[in-house]
Write an enzyme that holds these catalytic residues in place. Structure first.
Site, short mmCIF file in Angstrom:
data_model
loop_
_atom_site.label_atom_id
_atom_site.label_comp_id
_atom_site.label_asym_id
_atom_site.label_seq_id
_atom_site.Cartn_x
_atom_site.Cartn_y
_atom_site.Cartn_z
N SER A 27 0.86 -1.19 0.00
CA SER A 27 0.00 0.00 0.00
C SER A 27 0.89 1.23 0.00
CB SER A 27 -0.90 0.02 1.24
OG SER A 27 -1.53 1.28 1.41
N TYR B 98 -1.36 -0.65 10.42
CA TYR B 98 -1.47 -0.87 8.98
C TYR B 98 -0.23 -0.34 8.25
CZ TYR B 98 -3.48 -0.94 4.28
OH TYR B 98 -3.71 -1.18 2.95
#
Length: 275
Positions: free
Chosen positions: A155, A168
């Site tokens: 990501s 995350y």
């Protein structure tokens, strides 16, 4: 017996000879969009999900025949489970040409809260250890064959740490470093390792975000671009490219400027919070 060697292959034999993609996280979001894109390109599919019955129902709703697509029940957070799923795929469909580790979770965290340490542990179990476990069973046979592609879904959140997003961001930064390490280990074996960094993609994972999401794109559009980049063998790429530019700018931004820019930014909802 009639000589059939000059006859064209039957549709069934063509399907059997089609390349095979093994995709985790196929129950929704990016994984499901990639499954659709590879099916459209004529690939055979091995789809993995924790809720296999729901995934099978979705596959049946698409009208995909079993000779083109098989579903395996596995939990990537449990290495023995996903390794067993990988072995079941190889026994039933053969060694994949492509493995996409797409399964992942994103939950906000506050380090001051004891329960959020468990959230962080679960995030790493799925996003990091789960990815390594997904690749594990395929590496030796791919190396022996001399070909194969392993794709890790990271990501742009890997580029810098975002407030309230520590689990995350750290996990996706780990994905980038892990895939880079693995790429070096497998150099010269014929097995390629690719890292994909999605920006903001419209999936269940992002719909609860409480902050602006520039360059938001649909999951099918992402899958189209990812398919082309994977086929081209690019080792590292950001989708969409505009987020790649933003990520590079954020990377070189002085810490004091970056901290000021992030001040007051909406945070990812923690587990149990209203989105």
């Amino acid at each position: 017996m009639a000589d059939t060697s000059s006859l064209p292959p039957s549709p069934r034999s063509e399907r059997a000879n089609a390349p095979l993609a093994f995709i985790t996280g196929a129950s929704s979001g990016i994984g499901q969009a990639l499954a659709c894109r590879y099916h459209r390109a004529g690939w055979r599919l091995a789809l993995v999900g924790r809720h296999a019955d729901d995934l099978r129902a979705w596959v049946q709703a698409q009208g995909w025949p079993t000779e083109r697509c098989q579903v395996y029940s596995a939990d990537v957070a449990v290495p023995a489970s996903i390794i067993a799923g990988a072995h079941a795929c190889m026994a039933q469909q053969g060694l994949p040409d492509l493995v996409i580790a797409s399964a992942g979770i994103s939950i906000g965290m506050d380090t001051a809260e004891r329960g959020d340490l468990d959230v962080m542990a679960r995030t790493f179990a799925i996003n990091n250890v789960g990815m390594a476990a997904t690749f594990h069973a395929f590496i030796r046979p791919m190396r022996e064959r001399g070909s194969g592609t392993l794709v890790g879904i990271a990501s742009v959140a890997a580029i810098r740490g975002l407030p309230g997003h520590g689990a995350y961001c750290a996990s996706k930064s780990g994905v980038v470093s892990y895939c880079e390490s693995l790429r070096g280990e497998l150099r010269g074996t014929g097995v390629r390792v690719l890292t994909v960094l999605p920006g903001f993609i419209d999936t269940p994972l992002t719909r609860g975000n409480r902050y602006p999401m520039p360059f938001l794109m649909s999951a099918p559009d992402f899958a189209d671009r990812a398919f082309r980049a994977i086929q081209a063998g690019r080792s590292y790429f950001v989708i969409p490219w505009q987020m790649g530019v933003v990520a590079k700018l954020l990377r070189i931004l002085p810490n004091s400027w970056f901290d000021r820019a992030m001040q007051g930014r909406g945070r990812k909802a923690r587990e149990g919070e209203n989105r």
